[in-house]
Design an enzyme around this catalytic site. Sequence first.
Site, PDB file in Angstrom:
ATOM      1  N   TYR A 257     -45.456 -17.040  18.693  1.00 23.51           N
ATOM      2  CA  TYR A 257     -46.409 -16.822  17.601  1.00 23.51           C
ATOM      3  C   TYR A 257     -45.713 -16.576  16.264  1.00 23.51           C
ATOM      4  O   TYR A 257     -46.331 -16.121  15.312  1.00 23.51           O
ATOM      5  CB  TYR A 257     -47.309 -15.624  17.914  1.00 23.51           C
ATOM      6  CG  TYR A 257     -48.289 -15.848  19.042  1.00 23.51           C
ATOM      7  CD1 TYR A 257     -48.304 -17.036  19.771  1.00 23.51           C
ATOM      8  CD2 TYR A 257     -49.214 -14.872  19.375  1.00 23.51           C
ATOM      9  CE1 TYR A 257     -49.199 -17.232  20.809  1.00 23.51           C
ATOM     10  CE2 TYR A 257     -50.119 -15.066  20.412  1.00 23.51           C
ATOM     11  CZ  TYR A 257     -50.103 -16.251  21.127  1.00 23.51           C
ATOM     12  OH  TYR A 257     -50.995 -16.435  22.141  1.00 23.51           O
TER      13      TYR A 257
ATOM     14  N   ASP B 216     -45.458 -18.152  35.953  1.00 25.08           N
ATOM     15  CA  ASP B 216     -46.391 -18.944  36.776  1.00 25.08           C
ATOM     16  C   ASP B 216     -46.642 -18.238  38.106  1.00 25.08           C
ATOM     17  O   ASP B 216     -47.781 -18.082  38.551  1.00 25.08           O
ATOM     18  CB  ASP B 216     -45.880 -20.378  36.977  1.00 25.08           C
ATOM     19  CG  ASP B 216     -44.407 -20.460  37.367  1.00 25.08           C
ATOM     20  OD1 ASP B 216     -43.704 -19.432  37.307  1.00 25.08           O
ATOM     21  OD2 ASP B 216     -43.962 -21.562  37.748  1.00 25.08           O
TER      22      ASP B 216
HETATM   23  C1  IPM Z   1     -55.671 -11.981  21.497  1.00 25.85           C
HETATM   24  C2  IPM Z   1     -55.835 -13.280  20.791  1.00 25.85           C
HETATM   25  C3  IPM Z   1     -54.688 -13.423  19.814  1.00 25.85           C
HETATM   26  C4  IPM Z   1     -53.432 -13.467  20.632  1.00 25.85           C
HETATM   27  C5  IPM Z   1     -54.723 -14.610  18.879  1.00 25.85           C
HETATM   28  C6  IPM Z   1     -56.033 -14.767  18.202  1.00 25.85           C
HETATM   29  C7  IPM Z   1     -53.608 -14.525  17.862  1.00 25.85           C
HETATM   30  O1  IPM Z   1     -55.883 -14.314  21.701  1.00 25.85           O
HETATM   31  O2  IPM Z   1     -55.647 -10.944  20.828  1.00 25.85           O
HETATM   32  O3  IPM Z   1     -55.572 -11.965  22.724  1.00 25.85           O
HETATM   33  O4  IPM Z   1     -53.100 -14.509  21.136  1.00 25.85           O
HETATM   34  O5  IPM Z   1     -52.779 -12.445  20.801  1.00 25.85           O
END
Ligand code: IPM
Length: 350
Positions: free
Chosen positions: A136, A219
Site C-alpha cells: 500500500y 495461502d
Molecule cells: C480496510 C480497507 C483498507 C485496507 C483500504 C480501504 C485502504 O480495506 O481498512 O480493511 O485495505 O486496509
Amino acid sequence: MTYKIAVVAGDGIGPEVIDEGLKVLHCVAEMQGFNFETKDYPWGAEHYLKTGETHPESAYSEYREMDAILLGAIGDPRIEVGLLEREIIAGIRFTLDLFVNLRPIKCLADHICPIKDKKASDIDMIVVSENTEGAYSQVGGIFKKNTQDEVAIAEMIYTRRGVERVIRYAFEIAKDRPRKHLTLCDKANAIRPQDLWTRVFALVAKEYPQVTTDHAYIDAACMWMIKNPEAFDTVVTTNLFGDIITDLGSVLQGGMGVAASGNINPDGVSMFEPIHGSAPKYKGQNKANPIATIAAVSMLLRQVGEIEASEKIDAAVEHLIVSKEIPDLSSRSGIKTTEIGDLVCKTLKN
Ligand code: IPM
Ligand code: MN
C-alpha cells in the site's frame, strides 16, 4: 478527565454506525465518570463533491492534539475508485504513522460460529498487520497507459525499521495473552524479499522466550483459519495480507457487522474504525449493524486507558449476542441500527 475525540463519520452507513458508537460512549462515560468532547470532520464524498478537497493537511495538526480518532466508513460509487479511501483512510494511517493495524477475531457464541464441528472458544485470535508500507506504499504507477505496451508497477516496500517495530508490537501483544503464541504469516517462498520478515521475526523472538512462535505462508494460513482456527492466537503479517485475512476472519466472528480495528501509533494519537466499508446500498435505512463501531469504541477506550469502560462494553455486546437478544448479526436482520445502540446502553446499565 476529558478525552478529545476526532470523529470522521464519512460515507454510506458511516454516520449511522458512528451515531450508535457515540451513543454507547456517552452511556459508558456517564457510568465510569469520565468526559469526552468530539469534533466532527466532514471528510468523505459529499465534502469532496462540494469542495474538491479529500483530506486537508491542516487536520493533522488538530488530530495530534487529540486523544483518538473514530472513523465510520469511507467510499462512494460516484467517486473515482479508491481515491477517498487512499487519501482519507490510508492518508491518516500513513501521515500519523499508525504503523499497527490491530484486528481481534473472537467468536462470542457457538450459534454464530460458522464452522462445522468448531465452537466459539476455538476462534480467539488477534491479527497485527503492518499498516504504513508494504503493497500500500503507493510507489509505482502506470506507463504508456491505454496502449498495447502498457506497464503497471506497484511496489511492495518493507523497511527494516517498519518490519521490526510491528513484529515487536506483535510480540508484546502475544506475551500478554493467555496462550502467548505468535504466528508470522508471509509469502517469503514466492516473494523472496519477505525474507526480511523471517529474519527479523527470528531475532525479535529471542527477546521473548515466553512466547511460542510459528510460521504459515499466507495461502496456507487462509486454509488453517477455517480448518483449525484454534491453532491461531496472535498473528503478525504485512499490510495487504492482513487486510485480506481479516475479512476472512470477520466471518469467523459473525461477519463484517462485528469486526473492529485499531490503527495504532503507540506513542501518538490512534484511529479506530469498523473494518467494513461504507455499504452504500444500506445507507440511510437504519439497517447496518453498529456492533463493529461499538467494538471500535471499546478498543479506543482501552487504548486511552479506560480499561474498565472497554471491558463493560465488551461484556454488554457479548451478553446480547449470547442471549440472542441480538439474534442476527447481518444487516438483513429485522433489528434496527438504532435499536442495537439502545440495547447496548440498556445492558450496560443493568
Ligand atoms: C480496510 C480497507 C483498507 C485496507 C483500504 C480501504 C485502504 O480495506 O481498512 O480493511 O485495505 O486496509
Ligand atoms: Mn479491508
